[in-house]
Design an enzyme around this catalytic site. Structure first.
Site, PDB file in Angstrom:
ATOM      1  N   ASP A  55       4.018   2.705  -4.182  1.00 28.33           N
ATOM      2  CA  ASP A  55       2.979   3.394  -5.090  1.00 28.33           C
ATOM      3  C   ASP A  55       2.661   2.437  -6.290  1.00 28.33           C
ATOM      4  O   ASP A  55       3.929   2.286  -7.080  1.00 28.33           O
ATOM      5  CB  ASP A  55       3.367   4.735  -5.213  1.00 28.33           C
ATOM      6  CG  ASP A  55       2.411   5.219  -6.368  1.00 28.33           C
ATOM      7  OD1 ASP A  55       1.525   4.624  -6.843  1.00 28.33           O
ATOM      8  OD2 ASP A  55       2.488   6.736  -6.410  1.00 28.33           O
TER       9      ASP A  55
ATOM     10  N   TYR B 239     -13.374   6.785 -13.370  1.00 30.63           N
ATOM     11  CA  TYR B 239     -13.567   5.564 -12.381  1.00 30.63           C
ATOM     12  C   TYR B 239     -14.267   4.596 -13.039  1.00 30.63           C
ATOM     13  O   TYR B 239     -13.751   3.379 -13.215  1.00 30.63           O
ATOM     14  CB  TYR B 239     -14.280   6.025 -11.224  1.00 30.63           C
ATOM     15  CG  TYR B 239     -14.513   4.812 -10.023  1.00 30.63           C
ATOM     16  CD1 TYR B 239     -13.234   4.557  -9.201  1.00 30.63           C
ATOM     17  CD2 TYR B 239     -15.589   3.983  -9.872  1.00 30.63           C
ATOM     18  CE1 TYR B 239     -13.528   3.458  -8.230  1.00 30.63           C
ATOM     19  CE2 TYR B 239     -15.625   2.777  -9.129  1.00 30.63           C
ATOM     20  CZ  TYR B 239     -14.637   2.828  -8.359  1.00 30.63           C
ATOM     21  OH  TYR B 239     -14.503   1.873  -7.381  1.00 30.63           O
TER      22      TYR B 239
ATOM     23  N   ASP C 104       0.932  -1.279   0.057  1.00 28.68           N
ATOM     24  CA  ASP C 104      -0.097   0.040  -0.089  1.00 28.68           C
ATOM     25  C   ASP C 104       0.932   1.235  -0.014  1.00 28.68           C
ATOM     26  O   ASP C 104       1.872   1.411   0.468  1.00 28.68           O
ATOM     27  CB  ASP C 104      -0.772   0.117   1.142  1.00 28.68           C
ATOM     28  CG  ASP C 104      -2.087   0.647   1.048  1.00 28.68           C
ATOM     29  OD1 ASP C 104      -3.202   0.275   1.178  1.00 28.68           O
ATOM     30  OD2 ASP C 104      -2.040   2.261   1.069  1.00 28.68           O
TER      31      ASP C 104
ATOM     32  N   LYS D 156     -12.652   0.891 -14.100  1.00 29.56           N
ATOM     33  CA  LYS D 156     -13.209  -0.286 -13.840  1.00 29.56           C
ATOM     34  C   LYS D 156     -13.779  -1.413 -14.737  1.00 29.56           C
ATOM     35  O   LYS D 156     -13.663  -2.501 -14.575  1.00 29.56           O
ATOM     36  CB  LYS D 156     -14.166   0.001 -12.616  1.00 29.56           C
ATOM     37  CG  LYS D 156     -13.574   0.613 -11.411  1.00 29.56           C
ATOM     38  CD  LYS D 156     -12.685  -0.260 -10.542  1.00 29.56           C
ATOM     39  CE  LYS D 156     -12.025   0.103  -9.254  1.00 29.56           C
ATOM     40  NZ  LYS D 156     -11.145  -0.752  -8.543  1.00 29.56           N
TER      41      LYS D 156
HETATM   42  N1  LIG Z   1     -15.946   0.873  -0.789  1.00 31.68           N
HETATM   43  C1  LIG Z   1     -16.736   0.637  -1.839  1.00 31.68           C
HETATM   44  O1  LIG Z   1     -17.753   0.952  -1.680  1.00 31.68           O
HETATM   45  C2  LIG Z   1     -16.413  -0.016  -3.029  1.00 31.68           C
HETATM   46  C3  LIG Z   1     -17.118  -0.350  -4.157  1.00 31.68           C
HETATM   47  C4  LIG Z   1     -16.590  -0.790  -5.197  1.00 31.68           C
HETATM   48  C5  LIG Z   1     -15.206  -1.305  -5.415  1.00 31.68           C
HETATM   49  N2  LIG Z   1     -14.522  -0.805  -4.639  1.00 31.68           N
HETATM   50  C6  LIG Z   1     -12.998  -0.934  -4.710  1.00 31.68           C
HETATM   51  O2  LIG Z   1     -12.614  -1.738  -3.941  1.00 31.68           O
HETATM   52  C7  LIG Z   1     -11.021  -1.455  -3.873  1.00 31.68           C
HETATM   53  C8  LIG Z   1     -10.678  -1.203  -2.292  1.00 31.68           C
HETATM   54  O3  LIG Z   1     -10.725  -0.123  -1.832  1.00 31.68           O
HETATM   55  P1  LIG Z   1     -11.681   0.202  -0.427  1.00 31.68           P
HETATM   56  O4  LIG Z   1     -13.067   0.505  -0.564  1.00 31.68           O
HETATM   57  O5  LIG Z   1     -10.940  -0.874   0.343  1.00 31.68           O
HETATM   58  O6  LIG Z   1     -11.064   1.393  -0.328  1.00 31.68           O
HETATM   59  P2  LIG Z   1      -9.874   2.073   0.711  1.00 31.68           P
HETATM   60  O7  LIG Z   1      -9.622   3.598   0.528  1.00 31.68           O
HETATM   61  O8  LIG Z   1     -10.402   1.981   2.283  1.00 31.68           O
HETATM   62  O9  LIG Z   1      -8.609   1.268   0.409  1.00 31.68           O
HETATM   63  C9  LIG Z   1      -7.953   1.417  -0.674  1.00 31.68           C
HETATM   64  C10 LIG Z   1      -6.477   1.494  -0.630  1.00 31.68           C
HETATM   65  O10 LIG Z   1      -5.765   1.597  -1.719  1.00 31.68           O
HETATM   66  C11 LIG Z   1      -4.533   2.257  -1.493  1.00 31.68           C
HETATM   67  N3  LIG Z   1      -4.011   2.953  -2.495  1.00 31.68           N
HETATM   68  C12 LIG Z   1      -4.539   3.836  -3.303  1.00 31.68           C
HETATM   69  N4  LIG Z   1      -3.585   4.250  -4.109  1.00 31.68           N
HETATM   70  C13 LIG Z   1      -2.417   3.336  -4.065  1.00 31.68           C
HETATM   71  C14 LIG Z   1      -1.419   3.207  -4.970  1.00 31.68           C
HETATM   72  N5  LIG Z   1      -1.103   4.263  -5.829  1.00 31.68           N
HETATM   73  N6  LIG Z   1      -0.499   2.293  -4.460  1.00 31.68           N
HETATM   74  C15 LIG Z   1      -0.702   1.663  -3.456  1.00 31.68           C
HETATM   75  N7  LIG Z   1      -1.957   1.707  -2.948  1.00 31.68           N
HETATM   76  C16 LIG Z   1      -2.677   2.778  -3.285  1.00 31.68           C
HETATM   77  C17 LIG Z   1      -4.884   3.130  -0.457  1.00 31.68           C
HETATM   78  O11 LIG Z   1      -4.059   3.708   0.304  1.00 31.68           O
HETATM   79  C18 LIG Z   1      -5.976   2.597   0.445  1.00 31.68           C
HETATM   80  O12 LIG Z   1      -5.204   1.780   1.515  1.00 31.68           O
HETATM   81  C19 LIG Z   1     -10.901  -0.281  -4.671  1.00 31.68           C
HETATM   82  O13 LIG Z   1     -10.269  -0.904  -6.088  1.00 31.68           O
HETATM   83  C20 LIG Z   1     -12.071   0.136  -5.208  1.00 31.68           C
HETATM   84  O14 LIG Z   1     -12.236   0.920  -6.163  1.00 31.68           O
HETATM   85  C21 LIG Z   1     -14.918  -0.253  -3.413  1.00 31.68           C
END
Ligand SMILES: NC(=O)c1ccc[n+]([C@@H]2O[C@H](COP(=O)([O-])OP(=O)(O)OC[C@H]3O[C@@H](n4cnc5c(N)ncnc54)[C@H](O)[C@@H]3O)[C@@H](O)[C@H]2O)c1
Length: 252
Positions: A65, A156, A39, A160
Site C-alpha cells: 500500500d 483528484y 500494487d 494530479k
Molecule cells: N484510466 C484513465 O482514464 C486515467 C486518466 C488519467 C489518469 N489516469 C491515471 O493513471 C494511473 C493508473 O490508473 P489506471 O487507469 O490504470 O487505473 P486502474 O484502477 O486500472 O489501476 C490503478 C492501480 O493502482 C492500484 N492502487 C490503488 N491504490 C493503491 C495503493 N494505495 N497502493 C498501491 N497500489 C494502489 C490499484 O490497485 C490498481 O491496480 C492513475 O494514477 C490514474 O489517476 C487514468
C-alpha cells in the site's frame, strides 16, 4: 526503437496490478528490465505476473500500500543491489467527481495519500540511490486533471496538479545529479479506474460532463504505457521536467 532499451536496468512500477501500470510492467519486461511491480491488489499482481510469463519473461511482484511508509521501505529493500534505474509512479484512485463543498475529509486524505504523498515518498526513497549512481529516471502519472479542473472532482484535480508540481521540482533540483523526472497526463483510458469514479453528486457531474464532449477517443493502457516507457528510457535523455499529454487531443 530498440527492443531492449531497459536491458540490465531495474524498474519499479506502482499500480502494476491493473490498467496502465500493468501495461508498463509488461512492456518493460519485454524490453529487458528487471521489473518490480507493486500494487495493493494481490490478485491483480498475480494476473500481471502471469501475463509477463506468457510474454516469455519474469517479474517480481510485491503487495504494497503506497500510502504506508513501511511498505515504501519494503519496496526499497527488494531492489537488487539497491539499484533502480526507472521509477514509474502509476498507482492512483479517483474521487467520485466530488466538488469541494461535498468533499469529506476521508476522501480528500485518501486521494491525496495515494495520488500524491505515496509517489512523493517513493521518489524520496529512490532518489538517493539514483544520485549515488549518477543516473535515474522518474515518470509520474498525472492526468489531464493535473492541467484542468474540468474532468474530475476537487481532490483528484488537486492531487494530479500536485503530481505535476512534484515532477517539475525534482526535474529542476536533481538534473545536475543525472536524474530526469517527467509527468504523463492521460485523458480517458480503458482501465479499472472506474472503481472509484462513480459520480456521487449529480449537479457537479453534469457541469463536468460539458467538457467530456471534447473526448475524441479512449486509449488502451498499452498506448499510454509506450509513452511512459519512452520517457523513462535513455532515448529521452534530453527530456526533463516535461508534462506530456496522451489524450487524443482532448485538451487541445
Ligand atoms: N484510466 C484513465 O482514464 C486515467 C486518466 C488519467 C489518469 N489516469 C491515471 O493513471 C494511473 C493508473 O490508473 P489506471 O487507469 O490504470 O487505473 P486502474 O484502477 O486500472 O489501476 C490503478 C492501480 O493502482 C492500484 N492502487 C490503488 N491504490 C493503491 C495503493 N494505495 N497502493 C498501491 N497500489 C494502489 C490499484 O490497485 C490498481 O491496480 C492513475 O494514477 C490514474 O489517476 C487514468
Amino acid at each position: 526503437m530498440s527492443e531492449q532499451r531497459f536491458a540490465e536496468q531495474v524498474a519499479v512500477v506502482t499500480g502494476a496490478g491493473s490498467g496502465i501500470g500493468q501495461a508498463v510492467a509488461r512492456q518493460l519486461a519485454v524490453e529487458g528490465a528487471t521489473v518490480i511491480g507493486c500494487d495493493v491488489d494481490a490478485e491483480g499482481l498475480a494476473t500481471t505476473a502471469k501475463l509477463v510469463e506468457e510474454d516469455g519473461h519474469t517479474a517480481t511482484m510485491i503487495v504494497v500500500d503506497i500510502t504506508a511508509q513501511a511498505d515504501i521501505d519494503r519496496i526499497v529493500a527488494a531492489l537488487p543491489d539497491q539499484r533502480v534505474d526507472l521509477l514509474a509512479n502509476v498507482a492512483g484512485v479517483m474521487d467520485h467527481f466530488l466538488p469541494v463543498t461535498e468533499l469529506d475529509d476521508a476522501t480528500w486524505d485518501r486521494v491525496l495519500a495515494v495520488n500524491l504523498t505515496g509517489p512523493m515518498r517513493l521518489c524520496r526513497a529512490v532518489l538517493p540511490l539514483m544520485i549515488a549512481r549518477g543516473r535515474g529516471s522518474i515518470v509520474n502519472v498525472s492526468s489531464i486533471g493535473g492541467l484542468t479542473g474540468a474532468v474530475a472532482g476537487s481532490a483528484y484535480v488537486s492531487s494530479k496538479h500536485g503530481v505535476v508540481g512534484l515532477t517539475r521540482s525534482i526535474a529542476n533540483l536533481y538534473a545536475e545529479d543525472g536524474i530526469r523526472a517527467n509527468a504523463v497526463c492521460p485523458g480517458g483510458v480503458q482501465t479499472n479506474i472506474g472503481r472509484s469514479a462513480a459520480p456521487k453528486v449529480p449537479w457537479a457531474y453534469q457541469r463536468l460532463e460539458r467538457s467530456f464532449g471534447r473526448v475524441t477517443r479512449t486509449a488502451t493502457p498499452a498506448e499510454v504505457a509506450t509513452l511512459i516507457c519512452w520517457l523513462g528510457s535513455d532515448e529521452a535523455v534530453n527530456v526533463n521536467g516535461a508534462v506530456v499529454t496522451s489524450d487524443g487531443g482532448w485538451t487541445s
